[in-house]
Design a protein around this motif. Structure first.
Motif, PDB file in Angstrom:
ATOM      1  N   PHE A 227      -7.504  39.793  32.347  1.00  0.00           N
ATOM      2  CA  PHE A 227      -8.923  40.127  32.421  1.00  0.00           C
ATOM      3  C   PHE A 227      -9.753  39.149  31.597  1.00  0.00           C
ATOM      4  O   PHE A 227     -10.894  38.860  31.904  1.00  0.00           O
ATOM      5  CB  PHE A 227      -9.147  41.560  31.914  1.00  0.00           C
ATOM      6  N   LEU A 228      -9.151  38.658  30.508  1.00  0.00           N
ATOM      7  CA  LEU A 228      -9.861  37.720  29.651  1.00  0.00           C
ATOM      8  C   LEU A 228      -9.620  36.291  30.129  1.00  0.00           C
ATOM      9  O   LEU A 228      -8.475  35.911  30.398  1.00  0.00           O
ATOM     10  CB  LEU A 228      -9.401  37.876  28.200  1.00  0.00           C
ATOM     11  N   HIS A 229     -10.673  35.545  30.244  1.00  0.00           N
ATOM     12  CA  HIS A 229     -10.554  34.161  30.689  1.00  0.00           C
ATOM     13  C   HIS A 229     -10.715  33.216  29.510  1.00  0.00           C
ATOM     14  O   HIS A 229     -11.693  33.281  28.770  1.00  0.00           O
ATOM     15  CB  HIS A 229     -11.628  33.846  31.740  1.00  0.00           C
ATOM     16  N   SER A 230      -9.731  32.361  29.309  1.00  0.00           N
ATOM     17  CA  SER A 230      -9.842  31.336  28.263  1.00  0.00           C
ATOM     18  C   SER A 230     -10.069  29.988  28.930  1.00  0.00           C
ATOM     19  O   SER A 230      -9.404  29.656  29.918  1.00  0.00           O
ATOM     20  CB  SER A 230      -8.583  31.299  27.395  1.00  0.00           C
ATOM     21  N   PHE A 231     -11.018  29.236  28.385  1.00  0.00           N
ATOM     22  CA  PHE A 231     -11.352  27.941  28.966  1.00  0.00           C
ATOM     23  C   PHE A 231     -10.219  26.952  28.715  1.00  0.00           C
ATOM     24  O   PHE A 231      -9.750  26.809  27.579  1.00  0.00           O
ATOM     25  CB  PHE A 231     -12.655  27.413  28.365  1.00  0.00           C
ATOM     26  N   ILE A 232      -9.782  26.269  29.761  1.00  0.00           N
ATOM     27  CA  ILE A 232      -8.660  25.334  29.669  1.00  0.00           C
ATOM     28  C   ILE A 232      -9.176  23.950  29.316  1.00  0.00           C
ATOM     29  O   ILE A 232     -10.040  23.391  29.999  1.00  0.00           O
ATOM     30  CB  ILE A 232      -7.878  25.263  31.001  1.00  0.00           C
ATOM     31  N   SER A 233      -8.637  23.395  28.240  1.00  0.00           N
ATOM     32  CA  SER A 233      -9.006  22.047  27.817  1.00  0.00           C
ATOM     33  C   SER A 233      -7.745  21.191  27.738  1.00  0.00           C
ATOM     34  O   SER A 233      -6.617  21.702  27.791  1.00  0.00           O
ATOM     35  CB  SER A 233      -9.675  22.086  26.446  1.00  0.00           C
ATOM     36  N   ALA A 234      -7.925  19.881  27.587  1.00  0.00           N
ATOM     37  CA  ALA A 234      -6.768  18.988  27.436  1.00  0.00           C
ATOM     38  C   ALA A 234      -5.964  19.346  26.203  1.00  0.00           C
ATOM     39  O   ALA A 234      -4.729  19.256  26.192  1.00  0.00           O
ATOM     40  CB  ALA A 234      -7.241  17.542  27.375  1.00  0.00           C
ATOM     41  N   GLU A 235      -6.662  19.776  25.147  1.00  0.00           N
ATOM     42  CA  GLU A 235      -5.977  20.157  23.908  1.00  0.00           C
ATOM     43  C   GLU A 235      -5.045  21.336  24.124  1.00  0.00           C
ATOM     44  O   GLU A 235      -4.044  21.487  23.400  1.00  0.00           O
ATOM     45  CB  GLU A 235      -7.008  20.494  22.824  1.00  0.00           C
ATOM     46  N   SER A 236      -5.339  22.177  25.119  1.00  0.00           N
ATOM     47  CA  SER A 236      -4.465  23.315  25.422  1.00  0.00           C
ATOM     48  C   SER A 236      -3.071  22.837  25.813  1.00  0.00           C
ATOM     49  O   SER A 236      -2.066  23.481  25.483  1.00  0.00           O
ATOM     50  CB  SER A 236      -5.059  24.147  26.559  1.00  0.00           C
ATOM     51  N   PHE A 237      -3.013  21.709  26.491  1.00  0.00           N
ATOM     52  CA  PHE A 237      -1.727  21.176  26.940  1.00  0.00           C
ATOM     53  C   PHE A 237      -0.933  20.607  25.765  1.00  0.00           C
ATOM     54  O   PHE A 237       0.283  20.780  25.689  1.00  0.00           O
ATOM     55  CB  PHE A 237      -1.956  20.097  28.002  1.00  0.00           C
ATOM     56  N   LEU A 238      -1.628  19.933  24.860  1.00  0.00           N
ATOM     57  CA  LEU A 238      -0.949  19.390  23.685  1.00  0.00           C
ATOM     58  C   LEU A 238      -0.358  20.511  22.843  1.00  0.00           C
ATOM     59  O   LEU A 238       0.800  20.445  22.420  1.00  0.00           O
ATOM     60  CB  LEU A 238      -1.938  18.571  22.851  1.00  0.00           C
ATOM     61  N   SER A 239      -1.136  21.556  22.606  1.00  0.00           N
ATOM     62  CA  SER A 239      -0.674  22.684  21.808  1.00  0.00           C
ATOM     63  C   SER A 239       0.508  23.381  22.479  1.00  0.00           C
ATOM     64  O   SER A 239       1.503  23.717  21.821  1.00  0.00           O
ATOM     65  CB  SER A 239      -1.822  23.674  21.604  1.00  0.00           C
ATOM     66  N   ALA A 240       0.408  23.573  23.794  1.00  0.00           N
ATOM     67  CA  ALA A 240       1.489  24.247  24.526  1.00  0.00           C
ATOM     68  C   ALA A 240       2.774  23.434  24.480  1.00  0.00           C
ATOM     69  O   ALA A 240       3.864  23.988  24.271  1.00  0.00           O
ATOM     70  CB  ALA A 240       1.061  24.488  25.968  1.00  0.00           C
ATOM     71  N   TYR A 241       2.662  22.134  24.660  1.00  0.00           N
ATOM     72  CA  TYR A 241       3.861  21.284  24.669  1.00  0.00           C
ATOM     73  C   TYR A 241       4.538  21.279  23.305  1.00  0.00           C
ATOM     74  O   TYR A 241       5.771  21.334  23.213  1.00  0.00           O
ATOM     75  CB  TYR A 241       3.491  19.857  25.078  1.00  0.00           C
ATOM     76  N   GLN A 242       3.744  21.210  22.252  1.00  0.00           N
ATOM     77  CA  GLN A 242       4.309  21.162  20.906  1.00  0.00           C
ATOM     78  C   GLN A 242       5.038  22.446  20.534  1.00  0.00           C
ATOM     79  O   GLN A 242       5.903  22.434  19.654  1.00  0.00           O
ATOM     80  CB  GLN A 242       3.197  20.877  19.891  1.00  0.00           C
ATOM     81  N   ASN A 243       4.725  23.544  21.205  1.00  0.00           N
ATOM     82  CA  ASN A 243       5.372  24.825  20.909  1.00  0.00           C
ATOM     83  C   ASN A 243       6.606  25.084  21.759  1.00  0.00           C
ATOM     84  O   ASN A 243       7.264  26.123  21.601  1.00  0.00           O
ATOM     85  CB  ASN A 243       4.376  25.979  21.101  1.00  0.00           C
ATOM     86  N   LEU A 244       6.939  24.154  22.657  1.00  0.00           N
ATOM     87  CA  LEU A 244       8.107  24.334  23.512  1.00  0.00           C
ATOM     88  C   LEU A 244       9.390  23.969  22.783  1.00  0.00           C
ATOM     89  O   LEU A 244       9.398  23.163  21.856  1.00  0.00           O
ATOM     90  CB  LEU A 244       7.974  23.465  24.768  1.00  0.00           C
ATOM     91  N   ARG A 245      10.488  24.545  23.227  1.00  0.00           N
ATOM     92  CA  ARG A 245      11.795  24.179  22.687  1.00  0.00           C
ATOM     93  C   ARG A 245      12.288  22.914  23.370  1.00  0.00           C
ATOM     94  O   ARG A 245      11.923  22.608  24.505  1.00  0.00           O
ATOM     95  CB  ARG A 245      12.792  25.316  22.905  1.00  0.00           C
ATOM     96  N   LYS A 246      13.136  22.184  22.666  1.00  0.00           N
ATOM     97  CA  LYS A 246      13.708  20.972  23.239  1.00  0.00           C
ATOM     98  C   LYS A 246      14.555  21.309  24.454  1.00  0.00           C
ATOM     99  O   LYS A 246      14.993  22.434  24.631  1.00  0.00           O
ATOM    100  CB  LYS A 246      14.572  20.254  22.198  1.00  0.00           C
ATOM    101  N   GLY A 247      14.798  20.308  25.258  1.00  0.00           N
ATOM    102  CA  GLY A 247      15.655  20.508  26.421  1.00  0.00           C
ATOM    103  C   GLY A 247      14.867  20.869  27.657  1.00  0.00           C
ATOM    104  O   GLY A 247      13.799  20.315  27.940  1.00  0.00           O
ATOM    105  N   ARG A 248      15.371  21.843  28.383  1.00  0.00           N
ATOM    106  CA  ARG A 248      14.847  22.160  29.704  1.00  0.00           C
ATOM    107  C   ARG A 248      13.366  22.541  29.689  1.00  0.00           C
ATOM    108  O   ARG A 248      12.613  22.183  30.601  1.00  0.00           O
ATOM    109  CB  ARG A 248      15.670  23.297  30.305  1.00  0.00           C
ATOM    110  N   GLU A 249      12.925  23.261  28.642  1.00  0.00           N
ATOM    111  CA  GLU A 249      11.526  23.692  28.613  1.00  0.00           C
ATOM    112  C   GLU A 249      10.579  22.490  28.622  1.00  0.00           C
ATOM    113  O   GLU A 249       9.616  22.460  29.386  1.00  0.00           O
ATOM    114  CB  GLU A 249      11.262  24.545  27.367  1.00  0.00           C
ATOM    115  N   LYS A 250      10.857  21.510  27.769  1.00  0.00           N
ATOM    116  CA  LYS A 250       9.982  20.337  27.702  1.00  0.00           C
ATOM    117  C   LYS A 250      10.119  19.468  28.945  1.00  0.00           C
ATOM    118  O   LYS A 250       9.131  18.923  29.437  1.00  0.00           O
ATOM    119  CB  LYS A 250      10.306  19.528  26.450  1.00  0.00           C
TER     120      LYS A 250
END
Length: 463
Positions: A227-250
């Motif tokens: 229901f809540l919409h968060s605005f997607i920015s390029a920084e969202s991708f950097l933050s998401a990638y940095q929180n991934l585990r090594k291997g298949r997720e990345k």
């Protein structure tokens, strides 16, 4: 108090141009450091570049890769830019890559391919000291290069622009500056001021056929069912990638989900140029080389990744002359050598030999740097203060190595001005070379004293 008043016996000249005016130059044109694309000094960031020297290499890449339709499933996906000289670094490969990336990104390859391909290019350099010996760390560098290039921000802007045309046909966007337009389309405030609801745009974007298999954990889809919409920015991708585990997720993030998003935004390919690739295998064990090669094949050719399915990323590995011998066993075991052999028996389009410079190239190179720092009023010989014979001696003494030639020219400029010479001729160059060759160990040499790396000996373990 005393040290506040004391001054050095020599001060920097307030007018550097006056020192070089004798040779009709505004500064010493020649670099003393390797190429660094992030430098503000155009002598070392690749800005000064003579394309005619590498026209043969450009043409081969243009024909085999850039003009070939990305939509053709059999298009080439791996290329090797191979140094043909064993004298080591400094043959101009980094400057070549920096300018090639800029050339591709100027119009995203649309102009080069006659509108067949919309592709971007990024430049990647493995870290020193073995910090890029795993495929995970290699994938990190690729993502960081894509993020830093602004491609993610550009892709988001492109998708929003198309969605605005569909949802708000009466809204006219007439921003001529492309970078300002990208920034505006990635600003929720800017959109809201024009009566544009970002959630409504996302509802349209999410319908794109390339986005249907991406999971909701990917930033672009993260708020699709909430229901809540968060605005997607390029920084969202950097933050998401940095929180991934090594291997298949990345690897899924880079070689599947990111690829699908980039295709949804209108790109149909990308070129990844990996400079100094030997920094990877140099620090790997035999097993690590095999694992790396197997992962490379999986993400590029025949794994379960969307990139392997579409061939979105085209990867160029820059190989110094000794590197093929270093990785040949791993390439053979992984099957990469069957598809893209390192040493094909016949001339192959995926192999781009990086030839040694010749005398004509050396003159063109020196003239290019001189031209960039030439006084406006100058109308003499374009090679001034060098004579042609002097340039030939410099080339031979430097083994036709571009970096060594440029450093030597820099040293000769300074030496000749210190000696109040009117030119740099053959006799002066020979005398300076003799001083260098006769310098005792530990004594500072007069010209470039860097030693070449014997890559043949390195590749064969000194045998």
């Amino acid at each position: 108090m005393n040290k506040l008043r004391r001054k050095p016996r020599q001060q920097q000249s307030a007018d550097l141009e006056a020192r070089y005016q004798k040779f009709a130059l505004t500064e010493n044109p020649f670099p003393t450091s390797p190429v660094n694309k992030d430098s503000t000094d155009r002598r070392i960031n690749g800005t000064i570049y003579e394309a005619d020297i590498r026209s043969k290499e450009y043409k081969k890449i243009e024909t085999a890769f850039l003009k070939a339709p990305q939509a053709d499933p059999s298009h080439l996906r791996i290329g090797y830019i191979c140094d043909t000289s064993y004298i080591g670094r400094g043959n101009g490969k980094s400057a070549f890559l920096v300018n090639l990336v800029e050339w591709i990104n100027h119009e995203y390859c649309l102009d080069i391919s006659d509108e067949l391909n919309k592709c971007f290019a990024v430049y990647v350099t493995p870290e020193t000291g073995g910090r890029t010996k795993t495929f995970d760390s290699f994938a990190d560098l690729i993502f960081e290069a894509i993020y830093s290039s602004g491609i993610i921000a550009s892709s988001l802007a492109s998708m929003r622009l198309d969605a605005i045309a569909e949802a708000y046909p009466d809204v006219i966007i007439d921003e001529d500056d492309e970078q300002k337009l990208i920034a505006s389309l990635n600003s929720e405030k800017w959109l809201r001021e024009r009566g544009i609801e970002s959630r409504k745009l996302m509802d349209i974007i999410w319908k794109n056929e390339f986005l249907q298999k991406i999971p909701d954990v990917f930033p672009l889809l993260s708020s699709r069912h909430g229901f809540l919409h968060s605005f997607i920015s390029a920084e969202s991708f950097l933050s998401a990638y940095q929180n991934l585990r090594k291997g298949r997720e990345k690897l899924n993030f880079v070689f599947s989900y990111l690829v699908q998003m980039l295709m949804a935004s209108g790109f149909n390919g990308a070129y990844i140029f990996v400079d100094d690739f030997e920094r990877v295998p140099d620090f790997q064990s035999g097993r690590q080389r095999r694992d790396f090669a197997a992962e490379l094949r999986s993400v590029l050719l025949d794994g379960s990744y969307e990139n392997a399915r579409y061939g979105f990323f085209n990867m160029f590995l820059v190989l110094h002359a000794g590197v093929p011998a270093l990785i040949s066993e791993a390439w053979l075991n992984s099957g990469l050598d069957q598809r893209y052999p390192l040493s094909p028996k016949v001339e192959s389009p995926h192999l781009i030999p990086f030839e040694k410079l010749n005398r004509e190239h050396v003159s063109l190179l020196i003239k290019k740097y001189l031209d960039e720092y030439r006084s406006d009023s100058f109308s003499g010989d374009p090679l001034t203060p060098f004579t042609l014979n002097a340039i030939n001696i410099i080339a031979e003494a430097s083994q036709y190595n571009a970096a060594s030639i440029l450093r030597t020219c820099s040293g000769l400029i300074e030496k000749s001005l210190d000696n109040d010479r009117d030119d740099i001729d053959e006799a002066f160059v020979r005398a300076e070379i003799e001083k260098r060759e006769g310098a005792v160990s530990g004594e500072e040499s007069s010209l470039d004293d860097s030693t070449a790396t014997d890559l043949m000996q390195k590749a064969t373990g000194g045998r």
